[in-house]
Motif scaffolding. Structure first.
Motif, PDB file in Angstrom:
ATOM      1  N   ALA A 362       0.823  -1.209   0.000  1.00 55.31           N
ATOM      2  CA  ALA A 362       0.000   0.000   0.000  1.00 55.31           C
ATOM      3  C   ALA A 362       0.858   1.260   0.000  1.00 55.31           C
ATOM      4  O   ALA A 362       0.474   2.286  -0.587  1.00 55.31           O
ATOM      5  CB  ALA A 362      -0.916   0.001   1.222  1.00 55.31           C
ATOM      6  N   TYR A 363       2.038   1.196   0.630  1.00 56.23           N
ATOM      7  CA  TYR A 363       2.926   2.360   0.613  1.00 56.23           C
ATOM      8  C   TYR A 363       3.337   2.707  -0.817  1.00 56.23           C
ATOM      9  O   TYR A 363       3.570   3.876  -1.139  1.00 56.23           O
ATOM     10  CB  TYR A 363       4.188   2.103   1.434  1.00 56.23           C
ATOM     11  CG  TYR A 363       3.948   1.832   2.908  1.00 56.23           C
ATOM     12  CD1 TYR A 363       2.738   2.147   3.511  1.00 56.23           C
ATOM     13  CD2 TYR A 363       4.936   1.260   3.692  1.00 56.23           C
ATOM     14  CE1 TYR A 363       2.509   1.886   4.852  1.00 56.23           C
ATOM     15  CE2 TYR A 363       4.733   1.006   5.043  1.00 56.23           C
ATOM     16  CZ  TYR A 363       3.519   1.311   5.616  1.00 56.23           C
ATOM     17  OH  TYR A 363       3.313   1.059   6.948  1.00 56.23           O
ATOM     18  N   GLY A 364       3.442   1.700  -1.669  1.00 56.92           N
ATOM     19  CA  GLY A 364       3.809   1.951  -3.065  1.00 56.92           C
ATOM     20  C   GLY A 364       2.715   2.618  -3.877  1.00 56.92           C
ATOM     21  O   GLY A 364       2.955   3.068  -5.001  1.00 56.92           O
ATOM     22  N   LEU A 365       1.498   2.679  -3.314  1.00 58.43           N
ATOM     23  CA  LEU A 365       0.388   3.336  -4.000  1.00 58.43           C
ATOM     24  C   LEU A 365       0.282   4.814  -3.662  1.00 58.43           C
ATOM     25  O   LEU A 365      -0.540   5.526  -4.257  1.00 58.43           O
ATOM     26  CB  LEU A 365      -0.935   2.635  -3.644  1.00 58.43           C
ATOM     27  CG  LEU A 365      -1.029   1.145  -3.996  1.00 58.43           C
ATOM     28  CD1 LEU A 365      -2.360   0.571  -3.517  1.00 58.43           C
ATOM     29  CD2 LEU A 365      -0.858   0.922  -5.494  1.00 58.43           C
ATOM     30  N   PHE A 453       8.436  -0.830  -2.886  1.00 57.78           N
ATOM     31  CA  PHE A 453       7.540  -1.287  -1.821  1.00 57.78           C
ATOM     32  C   PHE A 453       6.797  -2.556  -2.236  1.00 57.78           C
ATOM     33  O   PHE A 453       6.556  -3.441  -1.406  1.00 57.78           O
ATOM     34  CB  PHE A 453       6.539  -0.185  -1.464  1.00 57.78           C
ATOM     35  CG  PHE A 453       7.134   0.991  -0.738  1.00 57.78           C
ATOM     36  CD1 PHE A 453       7.469   0.893   0.598  1.00 57.78           C
ATOM     37  CD2 PHE A 453       7.351   2.182  -1.390  1.00 57.78           C
ATOM     38  CE1 PHE A 453       8.012   1.974   1.278  1.00 57.78           C
ATOM     39  CE2 PHE A 453       7.892   3.275  -0.734  1.00 57.78           C
ATOM     40  CZ  PHE A 453       8.227   3.171   0.607  1.00 57.78           C
ATOM     41  N   MET A 454       6.420  -2.642  -3.503  1.00 60.80           N
ATOM     42  CA  MET A 454       5.734  -3.839  -3.990  1.00 60.80           C
ATOM     43  C   MET A 454       6.644  -5.068  -3.897  1.00 60.80           C
ATOM     44  O   MET A 454       6.213  -6.148  -3.480  1.00 60.80           O
ATOM     45  CB  MET A 454       5.295  -3.627  -5.446  1.00 60.80           C
ATOM     46  CG  MET A 454       4.385  -2.447  -5.658  1.00 60.80           C
ATOM     47  SD  MET A 454       2.779  -2.687  -4.827  1.00 60.80           S
ATOM     48  CE  MET A 454       1.935  -1.160  -5.276  1.00 60.80           C
ATOM     49  N   VAL A 455       7.914  -4.891  -4.266  1.00 59.52           N
ATOM     50  CA  VAL A 455       8.861  -6.001  -4.206  1.00 59.52           C
ATOM     51  C   VAL A 455       9.008  -6.498  -2.770  1.00 59.52           C
ATOM     52  O   VAL A 455       8.972  -7.716  -2.513  1.00 59.52           O
ATOM     53  CB  VAL A 455      10.232  -5.568  -4.768  1.00 59.52           C
ATOM     54  CG1 VAL A 455      11.263  -6.667  -4.560  1.00 59.52           C
ATOM     55  CG2 VAL A 455      10.111  -5.225  -6.245  1.00 59.52           C
ATOM     56  N   PHE A 456       9.156  -5.583  -1.826  1.00 59.82           N
ATOM     57  CA  PHE A 456       9.329  -5.999  -0.429  1.00 59.82           C
ATOM     58  C   PHE A 456       8.062  -6.621   0.137  1.00 59.82           C
ATOM     59  O   PHE A 456       8.126  -7.516   0.979  1.00 59.82           O
ATOM     60  CB  PHE A 456       9.762  -4.803   0.420  1.00 59.82           C
ATOM     61  CG  PHE A 456      11.231  -4.508   0.324  1.00 59.82           C
ATOM     62  CD1 PHE A 456      12.154  -5.344   0.931  1.00 59.82           C
ATOM     63  CD2 PHE A 456      11.688  -3.404  -0.376  1.00 59.82           C
ATOM     64  CE1 PHE A 456      13.515  -5.086   0.843  1.00 59.82           C
ATOM     65  CE2 PHE A 456      13.044  -3.139  -0.473  1.00 59.82           C
ATOM     66  CZ  PHE A 456      13.962  -3.981   0.141  1.00 59.82           C
ATOM     67  N   GLY A 457       6.893  -6.157  -0.304  1.00 56.67           N
ATOM     68  CA  GLY A 457       5.646  -6.765   0.146  1.00 56.67           C
ATOM     69  C   GLY A 457       5.540  -8.216  -0.279  1.00 56.67           C
ATOM     70  O   GLY A 457       5.180  -9.093   0.518  1.00 56.67           O
TER      71      GLY A 457
END
Length: 485
Positions: A362-365, A453-457
């Motif tokens: 969500a942080y990547g959004l 952020f998506m990669v780490f999620g």
């Protein structure tokens, strides 16, 4: 003299003294140790938010300044293996006091640094001091607290330290926006003085009667191995070092790790006790939890880059937003023990792993058009569930560890946590570089930062493979659960 007069009856001094001792061990000692650790957490969160401003003042690229974080974590990871042995040899209290003093002096050196190289050297010394703080402080609790009270004691231990992430972003943003960035290091000095006085007065000295000889060979192998791996991740994909040199770093790191494994099999006094990984709960918490800790180590760095460089916020504005994540973590500390008693470690870890992964994504959004209250709400919820996962992992790690192994378990767990942060930050910087290269952007933008952020999620979801294998009763002794629960 009667009890009404406020005096202790002569017939019961021992009982009163024992009750007082239990009170001190129950909340005062964890709170004092946590207050000393406030320096570390406060400094880390303030530094993340100040990196862009510090880079400009020192004439460096913002991405280069992550060396100041990585080198600290490198020194901490390399020297962590010796912390348990030093506490056994010289006494936990002595080592803890020495680490506070060294941390204060190295903080002052960081504040006086005039170049990136000077800052990195001072941060290396600071990392050595930090390597002794957390494992030795935790060791005092592990040896003086019954297992069924350990989750509560660790919650008390981490609450003062969590004040750092709560006030750090705002304080750091205010310092670099309205003052001089050097004060992010100088402010550690009064905290060190107060913490030192409280530790000397109240924290007991816990030492082993028999201490094995220091495993010098094992210490060298672990130190060289960790240094190779951390430097390898630091330079991966950056074009700073030739590809063959980066490959040599990884090869040397993994080679030293393999040599240590062979060495430890023949040495019962090896600096790191690999037999701990035969304990399922310890492996699930330390190894399985690493995938979430990668993201936890990278998130403050990525948020600082996204909000300040990607969105153009001032450090103070970014701090006002990101402190909500730590505020959520602080709120969670009062609810973690009852949640774990109600649902158990396994169920909490599995369900919460999915929630935490979703929060990272969500942080990547985030976009500049988002209202600030929406960003703060997402950060608050993410901080709450991330801290619940962190508390659960910390408690589960020691659920089935025997008392004689507590020292080595604390050292191993702390070493993995520091290594995970190093890998997380190094991987984050590498991803930013790769996304800039792929998009053809000469500078970082919101569009090149958000995908990280998506990669780490997604990466954090790997931990589920460890959690689903746990028995339903895993860690029940730690939180007072029964089969009827």
């Amino acid at each position: 003299m009667s009890q009404v007069d406020g005096q202790i009856p002569a017939a019961a001094p021992a009982a009163a003294e024992d009750a007082a001792g239990r009170t001190v061990r129950g909340w005062l000692v964890p709170a004092i140790i946590g207050s000393a650790l406030l320096m570390q957490t406060l400094n880390a969160t303030v530094l993340h938010n100040a990196l862009p401003t510090m880079a400009e003042a020192l004439g460096e690229e913002p991405l280069r300044l992550n060396l100041a974080i990585t080198m600290y974590l490198l020194a901490a990871a390399v020297f962590l293996p010796i912390s348990g042995w030093a506490a056994d040899k010289f006494g936990a209290k002595r080592v803890f006091v020495a680490s506070i003093v060294l941390y204060a002096f190295s903080s002052a050196a960081c504040g006086f640094a005039d170049s990136l190289s000077e800052l990195v050297i001072a941060r290396l010394v600071q990392g050595v001091a930090g390597a002794m703080m957390m494992p030795v402080g935790r060791l005092v609790l592990l040896r003086t607290t019954p297992k069924n009270e350990l989750v509560g004691a660790m919650s008390v231990l981490t609450m003062p330290a969590l004040l750092g992430p709560v006030i750090g972003p705002v304080l750091g943003g205010a310092i670099v926006t309205f003052g001089d960035w050097r004060w992010i290091f100088f402010m550690n000095l009064p905290i060190a003085v107060v913490g030192l006085g409280l530790v000397l007065r109240f924290v007991p000295n816990v030492a082993e009667q028999q201490v094995a000889r220091l495993d010098v060979i094992g210490l060298l192998l672990t130190g060289l191995g960790l240094a190779g791996l951390i430097f390898g991740f630091e330079n991966l994909g950056r074009d700073i070092m030739p590809a063959w040199a980066v490959a040599c770093l990884f090869g040397g790191g993994f080679g030293c790790a393999a040599m240590y494994w062979l060495h430890a099999r023949r040495n019962p006094d090896a600096i790191l006790d690999l037999s701990l990984f035969k304990v399922q709960t310890f492996t699930a918490a330390v190894v399985g939890g690493s995938f979430m800790r990668f993201a936890m180590g990278a998130t403050p760095f990525l948020l600082a880059m996204l909000l300040q460089i990607g969105f153009g916020f001032t450090p103070f504005q970014a701090g006002l937003l990101t402190f909500m994540s730590a505020a959520g973590a602080l709120i969670m500390k009062t609810t973690a023990p009852p949640i774990l008693r109600r649902f158990g470690f396994k169920r909490v870890l599995i369900i919460n792993a999915v929630i935490v992964a979703a929060s990272f994504m969500a942080y990547g959004l985030f976009r500049p058009s988002w209202p600030q209250w929406a960003i703060m709400a997402v950060l608050l919820v993410g901080g709450f569930f991330r801290s619940l996962q962190f508390t659960s992992l910390n408690g589960l790690a020691y659920a089935d560890v025997d008392q004689p192994q507590m020292s080595r378990a604390s050292t191993m767990s702390s070493m993995f946590q520091q290594l995970n942060q190093s890998i997380g930050i190094g991987l984050a910087a590498t991803l930013l570089h790769l996304f800039m290269t792929w998009s053809g952007q000469p500078q970082m933008t919101a569009d090149t930062i958000a995908p990280a952020f998506m990669v780490f999620g997604v990466l954090s979801l790997v931990s589920l493979a460890f959690f689903v294998r746990l028995p339903r009763s895993a860690g029940d002794e730690m939180n007072g659960r029964t089969r009827e629960d």
